[in-house]
Design a protein around this motif. Structure first.
Motif, PDB file in Angstrom:
ATOM      1  N   ALA A 381       1.537   0.582   1.733  1.00  0.00           N
ATOM      2  CA  ALA A 381       2.731   1.286   1.786  1.00  0.00           C
ATOM      3  C   ALA A 381       3.325   1.109   0.513  1.00  0.00           C
ATOM      4  O   ALA A 381       4.232   1.876  -0.384  1.00  0.00           O
ATOM      5  CB  ALA A 381       3.707   1.155   2.914  1.00  0.00           C
ATOM      6  N   THR A 382       3.593  -0.234   0.153  1.00  0.00           N
ATOM      7  CA  THR A 382       4.429  -0.595  -1.117  1.00  0.00           C
ATOM      8  C   THR A 382       3.616  -0.119  -2.546  1.00  0.00           C
ATOM      9  O   THR A 382       4.133   0.276  -3.273  1.00  0.00           O
ATOM     10  CB  THR A 382       4.400  -2.365  -1.129  1.00  0.00           C
ATOM     11  N   CYS A 383       2.117  -0.269  -2.395  1.00  0.00           N
ATOM     12  CA  CYS A 383       1.513   0.149  -3.660  1.00  0.00           C
ATOM     13  C   CYS A 383       1.492   1.711  -3.639  1.00  0.00           C
ATOM     14  O   CYS A 383       1.559   2.204  -4.702  1.00  0.00           O
ATOM     15  CB  CYS A 383       0.380  -0.507  -3.383  1.00  0.00           C
ATOM     16  N   VAL A 384       1.368   2.571  -2.611  1.00  0.00           N
ATOM     17  CA  VAL A 384       1.265   3.972  -3.055  1.00  0.00           C
ATOM     18  C   VAL A 384       2.512   4.591  -3.284  1.00  0.00           C
ATOM     19  O   VAL A 384       2.738   5.710  -3.762  1.00  0.00           O
ATOM     20  CB  VAL A 384       0.522   4.480  -1.631  1.00  0.00           C
ATOM     21  N   LEU A 385       3.658   3.756  -2.913  1.00  0.00           N
ATOM     22  CA  LEU A 385       4.997   4.376  -3.247  1.00  0.00           C
ATOM     23  C   LEU A 385       5.148   3.978  -4.902  1.00  0.00           C
ATOM     24  O   LEU A 385       6.069   4.420  -5.515  1.00  0.00           O
ATOM     25  CB  LEU A 385       6.199   3.498  -2.570  1.00  0.00           C
ATOM     26  N   ASN A 386       4.285   3.225  -5.517  1.00  0.00           N
ATOM     27  CA  ASN A 386       4.288   2.968  -7.054  1.00  0.00           C
ATOM     28  C   ASN A 386       3.669   3.871  -7.660  1.00  0.00           C
ATOM     29  O   ASN A 386       2.472   3.706  -8.239  1.00  0.00           O
ATOM     30  CB  ASN A 386       3.813   1.483  -7.311  1.00  0.00           C
ATOM     31  N   ASN A 387       4.049   4.993  -7.714  1.00  0.00           N
ATOM     32  CA  ASN A 387       3.276   6.312  -8.392  1.00  0.00           C
ATOM     33  C   ASN A 387       4.336   6.820  -9.275  1.00  0.00           C
ATOM     34  O   ASN A 387       5.236   7.715  -8.705  1.00  0.00           O
ATOM     35  CB  ASN A 387       2.535   6.960  -7.257  1.00  0.00           C
ATOM     36  N   ARG A 388       4.062   7.064 -10.594  1.00  0.00           N
ATOM     37  CA  ARG A 388       5.248   7.604 -11.275  1.00  0.00           C
ATOM     38  C   ARG A 388       5.271   9.344 -10.913  1.00  0.00           C
ATOM     39  O   ARG A 388       6.308   9.928 -11.094  1.00  0.00           O
ATOM     40  CB  ARG A 388       4.858   7.365 -12.818  1.00  0.00           C
TER      41      ARG A 388
END
Length: 436
Positions: A381-388
């Motif tokens: 969840a943390t990684c997929v939110l890191n999306n410009r």
């Protein structure tokens, strides 16, 4: 921040022209082509200037003595692969400091703001290099030191023949790459057939590597959707195609009873693990989770269930014909029934394994995932939110909500990896706010 495209174009042209002129002045055999190539580009990061290469038939034969020139040498053949050519120069070698300064300027310009701005800068860059190729051709076309059918183009792995086509006249393009015209004519022929026959044709192309190749066939079949299913099911048990057909059936996304039954049967009977895994992934795309979980009587079956439950979280789901929703309950059910599946899921969804892209509609589930008792879900969840690109579609209130949910994870999560990933995402999202 601005980019002087006219000055960049002039510098690239003059650098390449001078290098080719210097080579031709050595009295070599006539050149048959010169190309720009090997421009590495990574969204929101790198746009590297292209290398320059040129060759003549004498050096092609000398460097590759086993190569025999043939009339049907296509675009991807050795003759047209600049990495195999006799003369090749990196940007520093043919452009020096002047050209290098434009590379730095270009990257700064491309990364000045939004993802859309980066994409637009990349397109302008590609267009500019292609224009320089056209200008170089015009400069050398009548030079007796080049072949009468000499060409200059931008050889790009991702844009392929279509970009090369834009750099030369239709006559020259068809002269050098007649197979490209034949391929287009074949596409048009197939497009006139009934849809069922089109589907059967593209299924047959799945194992091909030239002309209408397997990659193009995959894209067509996925986009076609339900009408392609009968032809795909007819090839599901062919040894070499089975895993790929299973993948495509999953990505089409039709929860067809016949499809699900066929995938279940193949998963249970397949002799190679690759086919079994893709059947499990396809069933995961189709949300046939109850059946997968009911099969977990052996370590192999549990491994396949993990594969299926994790399928919707990997980047492969981005190719799906239908929008899939983020849903961590699949993993939560798996962990509840089989605690030993944690380790398998953590390996399958390890950071860096290429995660799915999510949309604004997935934000609530991603936020719920941040609070999961399972570290593997919090990491994802943390990684997929890191999306410009995602950030550009959200309003300030939603971004503030995400930041508030991430902050505790970055500071005090029990999992070191979650703390690190949350810190990265927080840092990225704060930059979004600056450039919005």
């Amino acid at each position: 921040m601005t980019m002087d495209w006219k000055a960049f174009k002039a510098c690239l042209f003059e650098s390449a022209r001078a290098k080719l002129d210097a080579l031709l002045s050595e009295g070599i055999e006539p050149l048959y082509a010169a190309v720009f190539f090997a421009s590495y580009r990574e969204q929101e990061a790198i746009i590297s200037l292209p290398s320059l290469a040129t060759n003549n038939l004498a050096m092609l034969d000398q460097d590759h003595p086993k190569h025999q020139q043939r009339a049907d040498e296509g675009f991807w053949s050795l003759k047209w692969n600049p990495s195999n050519w006799h003369w090749s120069w990196d940007p520093d070698d043919y452009g020096g400091e002047n050209l290098a300064s434009y590379e730095a300027m270009l990257e700064t310009f491309a990364n000045r703001g939004t993802v859309a701005q980066w994409d637009k800068a990349e397109e302008q860059f590609i267009t500019t290099v292609a224009q320089v190729a056209v200008a170089l051709y015009k400069h050398f076309a009548k030079d007796p030191r080049v072949n009468k059918d000499f060409v200059v183009f931008f050889h790009d792995e991702s844009r392929g023949p279509e970009l090369a086509r834009k750099c030369m006249s239709p006559r020259l393009f068809l002269h050098h790459f007649p197979e490209q015209d034949a391929t287009q004519q074949e596409r048009l022929r197939v497009a006139a057939l009934p849809l069922s026959e089109q589907a059967a044709y593209y299924v047959q192309r799945l194992g091909c590597y030239e002309n209408i190749d397997g990659e193009e066939a995959e894209k067509w079949l996925i986009a076609c959707g339900a009408p392609a299913i009968p032809a795909l099911l007819g090839s599901l048990h062919k040894k070499n195609d089975a895993w790929k057909v299973a993948m495509i059936l999953g990505l089409i996304g039709e929860k067809n009873a016949e499809v699900i039954t066929a995938l279940r049967d193949l998963l249970l009977t397949a002799k190679d693990i690759s086919t079994s895994r893709w059947c499990a992934s396809a069933l995961g795309y189709l949300e046939d989770i109850d059946w997968l979980l009911a099969q977990c009587h052996t370590p192999k079956a549990l491994d396949l269930a993990v594969e299926g439950c994790c399928a919707n979280f990997s980047a492969f789901r981005n190719r799906s014909a239908k929008t899939l929703c983020l849903n961590y309950t699949l993993l939560e059910r798996l962990f509840g029934l089989y605690p030993q599946s944690h380790a398998l899921a953590e390996e399958t969804l390890r950071p860096g394994s290429s995660y799915c892209d999510i949309g604004a509609a997935d934000i609530p589930e991603a936020l719920r995932g941040l609070a999961s008792p399972h570290a593997v879900i919090r990491r994802h969840a943390t990684c997929v939110l890191n999306n410009r690109s995602l950030g550009e579609s959200l309003n300030s209130a939603t971004i503030a909500h995400i930041l508030a949910a991430l902050a505790p994870l970055a500071g005090q999560d029990s999992d070191e990896t979650v703390r690190y990933l949350a810190g990265l995402t927080l840092k990225s999202m704060k930059k979004w706010r600056i450039t919005r």
